[in-house]
Write a protein that holds these residues in place. Structure first.
Motif, PDB file in Angstrom:
ATOM      1  N   ARG A   8      -9.214   5.053   6.272  1.00 53.43           N
ATOM      2  CA  ARG A   8     -10.106   4.356   6.387  1.00 53.43           C
ATOM      3  C   ARG A   8     -12.142   5.364   6.626  1.00 53.43           C
ATOM      4  NH1 ARG A   8      -8.001  -0.453   9.567  1.00 53.43           N
ATOM      5  NH2 ARG A   8      -5.773  -0.548   9.058  1.00 53.43           N
ATOM      6  N   GLY A  34      -3.594  -1.854   5.964  1.00 52.77           N
ATOM      7  CA  GLY A  34      -4.974  -1.980   6.228  1.00 52.77           C
ATOM      8  C   GLY A  34      -4.666  -0.651   5.942  1.00 52.77           C
ATOM      9  N   PRO A  35      -5.444   0.570   5.161  1.00 50.42           N
ATOM     10  CA  PRO A  35      -5.162   1.578   5.313  1.00 50.42           C
ATOM     11  C   PRO A  35      -4.955   2.796   6.726  1.00 50.42           C
ATOM     12  CG  PRO A  35      -7.458   1.001   4.013  1.00 50.42           C
ATOM     13  CD  PRO A  35      -7.073  -0.437   5.050  1.00 50.42           C
ATOM     14  N   LYS A  81     -10.158  -2.243  -3.821  1.00 52.71           N
ATOM     15  CA  LYS A  81     -10.206  -1.188  -3.464  1.00 52.71           C
ATOM     16  C   LYS A  81     -11.197  -1.001  -1.963  1.00 52.71           C
ATOM     17  CE  LYS A  81     -10.156   3.315  -4.090  1.00 52.71           C
ATOM     18  NZ  LYS A  81      -8.940   4.971  -4.656  1.00 52.71           N
ATOM     19  N   TYR A  82     -10.624  -0.521  -0.468  1.00 52.21           N
ATOM     20  CA  TYR A  82     -10.485  -0.724   0.302  1.00 52.21           C
ATOM     21  C   TYR A  82     -12.327  -0.824   0.515  1.00 52.21           C
ATOM     22  CZ  TYR A  82     -12.115   1.036   5.734  1.00 52.21           C
ATOM     23  OH  TYR A  82     -11.921   1.359   7.210  1.00 52.21           O
ATOM     24  N   ARG A  83     -12.952  -1.103   1.835  1.00 59.20           N
ATOM     25  CA  ARG A  83     -14.636  -1.474   1.911  1.00 59.20           C
ATOM     26  C   ARG A  83     -15.249  -1.687   0.572  1.00 59.20           C
ATOM     27  NH1 ARG A  83     -15.925  -1.331   7.341  1.00 59.20           N
ATOM     28  NH2 ARG A  83     -17.919  -0.893   6.168  1.00 59.20           N
ATOM     29  N   ARG A 105       0.568  -1.001  -0.297  1.00 59.17           N
ATOM     30  CA  ARG A 105      -0.236   0.019   0.220  1.00 59.17           C
ATOM     31  C   ARG A 105       0.469   0.675   0.128  1.00 59.17           C
ATOM     32  NH1 ARG A 105      -5.370  -0.518   1.649  1.00 59.17           N
ATOM     33  NH2 ARG A 105      -5.774  -3.119   2.286  1.00 59.17           N
ATOM     34  N   LEU A 123      -6.252   3.534   0.401  1.00 62.21           N
ATOM     35  CA  LEU A 123      -6.949   2.652   0.094  1.00 62.21           C
ATOM     36  C   LEU A 123      -7.586   1.640  -0.891  1.00 62.21           C
ATOM     37  CD1 LEU A 123     -10.038   6.131   0.147  1.00 62.21           C
ATOM     38  CD2 LEU A 123      -9.501   4.217   2.069  1.00 62.21           C
ATOM     39  N   GLU A 124      -5.613   1.902  -1.415  1.00 64.17           N
ATOM     40  CA  GLU A 124      -5.874  -0.160  -2.446  1.00 64.17           C
ATOM     41  C   GLU A 124      -4.654  -0.295  -2.156  1.00 64.17           C
ATOM     42  OE1 GLU A 124      -7.048   0.256  -6.771  1.00 64.17           O
ATOM     43  OE2 GLU A 124      -5.703   1.671  -6.975  1.00 64.17           O
TER      44      GLU A 124
END
Length: 523
Positions: free
Chosen positions: A417, A411-412, A356-358, A310, A338-339
């Motif tokens: 987030r 994670g981001p 992509k996050y979420r 990331r 985020l990616e």
């Protein structure tokens, strides 16, 4: 010598000497008869370059307006130099009612333009025991269109016309005779151009005493072929790239500019590190058969691994101290983490999956092996002719386009987030802004409703704790103005400190102690 003067000298010396080949007393020139500038026997004129492969002709950086402002302004801008408490220099270009004087000479009799700042305009900040120290009796020099350390015979005709070089001669307890930086008035990039060849020591602190042009050291290429160390903004600020700051601080009396293997040209933002636009334009080199075989054998050991990356450039570790939020915003960090990039290697491809996050959004790109360039490196290319440079010189990581890719994903970062997020639980409402750096917290019924405005104060001081951050509240509390904000349950639950405290005293991210105002994500 009294005790205060002794401490002053002892503490200032490390700050001054830390500036290495770019920032130190007697910088880059100790004897004109030994220097490259007059020793023309050591300098040969380079071979001519075909126009279609000449980086001084090809490329948008060859417009003097590149970077959004006219490079002619460097001929009127004055130059200011100070030093931070962490030993890095602070450079600024500016204009006022003063101007350069012409036909001067520096302390080594190099011809130069010059001006004399007032005492106190340039400083050394944060010296232990004595604090900030003024640089006094300062003269700032500017060298137009020639390198004061290297004979012009060593460059093709016209190459130096776009460059300006700067130095200073002053004192901050000890003398400051320093050749500083080269600035390209076209691309607006800043370059280092020297190497330390000898040092001395005072009170156990090393400092350089002899220097030569970088053309005689490191890779023995021209200074402008190394990666830029920074760039100049239209406001006159000099912004350093992180690679320079990291490498300089790690080895201040041994720093030399480098080519880091970046596959993109440098750009004008704080995370825009890259190669010089003046790097020679060359074709790819093919490795010999034995090195190709070594590459393939090494690659076979990595085929069952999944590598993840990331963009964590937005994560800033300030320990338990306050971060500079405006600087963070100006650097445009928001959303970069985020990616998730996942790399899978086969014998002849790299599969790159972007997630992509979420969301369930996935973008898959396949890069095919184009060229093995050494026993550890190869070039891959996709259908759009976009290239990836792969380096497999490490056991538990790979290098893709000069970026190290590992197997961990945290994670981001926290603010990414919660971009534009909203959390509710009855009368408790969290509403975040467009970059996650601010939010409002409302709670209580209509007759006892309270509202707080929060701004990001710092990230947690471990990259792995990206589900937590410290925000500053307004109005503040009895014990301080700061609260910890955490995400739980796959980022669907939010909590914050029920009692505001000091920025350094808010417990740990994994603890539930002192947390409340629970709310659930609704967007």
């Amino acid at each position: 010598m009294n005790k205060k003067t002794f401490y002053l000298i002892l503490m200032i010396i490390p700050i001054i000497i830390s500036c290495s080949n770019m920032m130190n007393p007697m910088y880059l020139y100790y004897n004109r008869t030994k220097s490259s500038y007059n020793n023309t026997n050591d300098v040969t004129t380079p071979d001519a370059v075909d126009a279609d492969k000449d980086p001084f002709i090809q490329g948008e950086h060859n417009n003097i307006g590149y970077g959004g402002f006219d490079g002619k302004i460097f001929d009127t801008w004055l130059f200011k130099v100070s030093f931070q408490s962490d030993k890095l220099p602070i450079y600024n270009f500016f204009k006022d009612n003063r101007s350069w004087s012409y036909n001067g000479t520096d302390w080594k009799n190099n011809s130069a333009n010059y001006y004399k700042p007032e005492n106190g305009e340039n400083k050394v900040y944060g010296a232990p025991f004595v604090g900030t120290v003024d640089i006094k009796n300062l003269t700032v020099y500017k060298y137009d269109k020639y390198n004061p350390l290297y004979d012009s015979k060593g460059y093709l005709s016209g190459r130096m016309d776009r460059f300006r070089f700067y130095s200073i001669n002053g004192e901050a307890v000890i003398p400051l005779k320093q050749y500083l930086i080269a600035v390209d008035t076209y691309s607006k990039f800043v370059f280092a151009y020297g190497a330390i060849t000898a040092t001395s020591s005072t009170f156990g602190n090393k400092y350089p005493t002899e220097f030569e042009a970088i053309e005689f050291h490191a890779k023995k290429i021209h200074f402008y072929e190394y990666d830029p160390i920074g760039y100049v903004t239209e406001n006159g600020d000099v912004i350093f790239y992180q690679h320079y700051k990291t490498e300089f601080v790690a080895n201040p009396t041994g720093y030399t500019p480098k080519q880091h293997g970046y596959t993109r040209v440098a750009s004008h933002n704080s995370q825009g590190h890259g190669y010089s636009p003046y790097r020679p334009i060359t074709d790819n080199v093919e490795a010999p058969d034995n090195e190709k075989e070594e590459f393939k054998n090494k690659l076979s050991t990595l085929k069952n691994k999944e590598f993840k990356w990331r963009d964590y450039s937005g994560y800033i570790n300030t320990g338990t101290g306050q971060m500079n939020l405006e600087e963070w915003k100006n650097a445009k960090h928001s959303g970069k983490s985020l990616e998730l990039y996942t790399y899978k290697l086969t014998d002849d491809t790299i599969e790159l999956v972007k997630t992509k996050y979420r969301t369930d959004q996935k973008h898959i790109e396949v890069y095919k092996l184009k060229n093995i360039t050494s026993k550890t490196t190869a070039i891959y290319e996709n259908a759009n002719k976009t290239k990836l440079n792969l380096d497999i010189n490490k056991d538990n990581a790979i290098i893709v386009n000069a970026v190290e890719i590992g197997t961990e994903d945290y994670g981001p970062i926290f603010v990414d987030r919660v971009i534009n997020a909203k959390f509710t639980n009855g009368d408790t409402i969290y509403t975040f802004n467009e970059d996650g750096t601010e939010f409002t917290l409302e709670y209580g019924s209509w007759f006892g409703k309270k509202k707080y405005n929060y701004k990001l104060a710092r990230f947690d001081n471990k990259l792995s704790i990206n589900y937590s951050a410290i925000y500053k509240a307004s109005p503040g509390g009895t014990f301080g103005d700061y609260g910890r904000v955490v995400l739980r349950n796959n980022d669907d639950l939010i909590k914050t400190s029920t009692t505001l405290g000091q920025i350094w005293g808010l417990g740990t991210a994994d603890s539930e102690a002192g947390l409340g105002y629970n709310a659930h994500r609704v967007k």
